[in-house]
Design an enzyme around this catalytic site. Sequence first.
Site, PDB file in Angstrom:
ATOM      1  N   HIS A  42       0.598  -1.206   0.090  1.00 23.53           N
ATOM      2  CA  HIS A  42       0.083   0.080   0.115  1.00 23.53           C
ATOM      3  C   HIS A  42       0.823   1.370   0.106  1.00 23.53           C
ATOM      4  O   HIS A  42       0.241   2.306   0.012  1.00 23.53           O
ATOM      5  CB  HIS A  42      -0.954   0.076   1.187  1.00 23.53           C
ATOM      6  CG  HIS A  42      -1.976  -1.129   1.335  1.00 23.53           C
ATOM      7  ND1 HIS A  42      -2.892  -1.262   0.123  1.00 23.53           N
ATOM      8  CD2 HIS A  42      -1.901  -2.043   2.133  1.00 23.53           C
ATOM      9  CE1 HIS A  42      -3.643  -2.460   0.433  1.00 23.53           C
ATOM     10  NE2 HIS A  42      -3.181  -3.010   1.684  1.00 23.53           N
ATOM     11  N   LYS A  65      -3.485 -10.117  -7.920  1.00 28.86           N
ATOM     12  CA  LYS A  65      -4.630  -9.449  -6.691  1.00 28.86           C
ATOM     13  C   LYS A  65      -5.831  -8.902  -7.621  1.00 28.86           C
ATOM     14  O   LYS A  65      -5.260  -7.845  -8.352  1.00 28.86           O
ATOM     15  CB  LYS A  65      -3.735  -8.713  -5.795  1.00 28.86           C
ATOM     16  CG  LYS A  65      -4.634  -8.128  -4.840  1.00 28.86           C
ATOM     17  CD  LYS A  65      -3.808  -7.459  -3.731  1.00 28.86           C
ATOM     18  CE  LYS A  65      -4.362  -6.866  -2.539  1.00 28.86           C
ATOM     19  NZ  LYS A  65      -3.811  -6.237  -1.548  1.00 28.86           N
ATOM     20  N   PRO A  66      -6.959  -9.219  -7.113  1.00 23.88           N
ATOM     21  CA  PRO A  66      -8.029  -8.387  -7.795  1.00 23.88           C
ATOM     22  C   PRO A  66      -7.981  -6.762  -7.763  1.00 23.88           C
ATOM     23  O   PRO A  66      -8.470  -6.229  -8.909  1.00 23.88           O
ATOM     24  CB  PRO A  66      -9.381  -8.886  -7.120  1.00 23.88           C
ATOM     25  CG  PRO A  66      -8.793 -10.212  -6.564  1.00 23.88           C
ATOM     26  CD  PRO A  66      -7.506 -10.066  -6.189  1.00 23.88           C
ATOM     27  N   GLU A  67      -7.918  -6.276  -6.656  1.00 28.92           N
ATOM     28  CA  GLU A  67      -7.748  -4.795  -6.510  1.00 28.92           C
ATOM     29  C   GLU A  67      -6.774  -4.322  -5.335  1.00 28.92           C
ATOM     30  O   GLU A  67      -6.477  -5.339  -4.429  1.00 28.92           O
ATOM     31  CB  GLU A  67      -9.080  -4.306  -6.029  1.00 28.92           C
ATOM     32  CG  GLU A  67      -9.637  -4.583  -4.930  1.00 28.92           C
ATOM     33  CD  GLU A  67     -11.145  -4.115  -4.757  1.00 28.92           C
ATOM     34  OE1 GLU A  67     -11.516  -4.178  -3.526  1.00 28.92           O
ATOM     35  OE2 GLU A  67     -11.818  -3.890  -5.581  1.00 28.92           O
ATOM     36  N   ASN A  68      -6.109  -3.250  -5.505  1.00 28.57           N
ATOM     37  CA  ASN A  68      -5.475  -2.714  -4.226  1.00 28.57           C
ATOM     38  C   ASN A  68      -5.297  -1.317  -4.463  1.00 28.57           C
ATOM     39  O   ASN A  68      -5.417  -0.839  -5.374  1.00 28.57           O
ATOM     40  CB  ASN A  68      -4.064  -3.538  -4.663  1.00 28.57           C
ATOM     41  CG  ASN A  68      -2.916  -3.306  -3.577  1.00 28.57           C
ATOM     42  OD1 ASN A  68      -3.061  -3.457  -2.673  1.00 28.57           O
ATOM     43  ND2 ASN A  68      -1.824  -2.356  -3.573  1.00 28.57           N
ATOM     44  N   THR A  69      -5.021  -0.691  -3.248  1.00 30.52           N
ATOM     45  CA  THR A  69      -5.001   0.700  -3.302  1.00 30.52           C
ATOM     46  C   THR A  69      -3.422   1.179  -2.923  1.00 30.52           C
ATOM     47  O   THR A  69      -2.902   0.497  -1.880  1.00 30.52           O
ATOM     48  CB  THR A  69      -5.817   1.320  -2.103  1.00 30.52           C
ATOM     49  OG1 THR A  69      -7.181   0.886  -2.737  1.00 30.52           O
ATOM     50  CG2 THR A  69      -5.811   2.847  -2.171  1.00 30.52           C
ATOM     51  N   LYS A  90     -13.990  -1.970   9.823  1.00 33.48           N
ATOM     52  CA  LYS A  90     -14.988  -2.665   9.296  1.00 33.48           C
ATOM     53  C   LYS A  90     -15.456  -4.028  10.078  1.00 33.48           C
ATOM     54  O   LYS A  90     -16.490  -4.449   9.987  1.00 33.48           O
ATOM     55  CB  LYS A  90     -14.578  -2.945   7.739  1.00 33.48           C
ATOM     56  CG  LYS A  90     -14.665  -1.662   6.960  1.00 33.48           C
ATOM     57  CD  LYS A  90     -14.708  -1.942   5.354  1.00 33.48           C
ATOM     58  CE  LYS A  90     -13.484  -2.600   5.056  1.00 33.48           C
ATOM     59  NZ  LYS A  90     -13.258  -2.649   3.632  1.00 33.48           N
ATOM     60  N   HIS A 149      -2.930  -2.802   8.206  1.00 30.64           N
ATOM     61  CA  HIS A 149      -4.233  -3.142   7.271  1.00 30.64           C
ATOM     62  C   HIS A 149      -4.807  -1.993   6.598  1.00 30.64           C
ATOM     63  O   HIS A 149      -5.027  -1.032   7.685  1.00 30.64           O
ATOM     64  CB  HIS A 149      -4.974  -4.000   8.015  1.00 30.64           C
ATOM     65  CG  HIS A 149      -6.513  -4.208   7.035  1.00 30.64           C
ATOM     66  ND1 HIS A 149      -6.630  -5.025   6.153  1.00 30.64           N
ATOM     67  CD2 HIS A 149      -7.778  -3.671   7.323  1.00 30.64           C
ATOM     68  CE1 HIS A 149      -7.880  -4.932   5.687  1.00 30.64           C
ATOM     69  NE2 HIS A 149      -8.605  -4.214   6.575  1.00 30.64           N
TER      70      HIS A 149
END
Length: 154
Positions: A42, A65-69, A90, A149
């Site tokens: 990240h 990886k499907p998505e990441n920021t 969350k 995280h």
Amino acid sequence: MGPHLLGRSSLLLLLLGMWWSVRPLCAVPKGLTKARWFEIQHIQPRLLQCNKAMSGVNNYTQHCKPENTFLHNVFQDVTAVCDMPNIICKNGRHNCHQSPKPVNLTQCNFIAGRYPDCRYHDDAQYKFFIVACDPPQKTDPPYHLVPVHLDKVV
């Protein structure tokens, strides 16, 4: 009786296969602390195209990886967010913290390909972020808390 058992075995194998394919998405690669894995996934201080930036993440997991920021900030500044007031994550834990100001970030979304040739769509944004923080492990930098995280961007 034979086909009935075969059906159950097939279902069990299918479920195990699905679990195995999802499990590595959140697992910390061997030899890394949670904070170091957070940094790899990240933290990207300079703008870098997702296809290139994600190869550094995907090389650890051996899949796309499907998505990441990526936060365009340095680890020290993201770690400082851990000193902000606690908020609820969350998952219901109380170890999350929101950035006091928005930051430049890039959201990478998988569009096509197969590891190691993963292709991503880049989406530049300017948003607040929320991180979960924990006490550092032995080999982590000596901060009171370290980010482990990326909970969400807001």
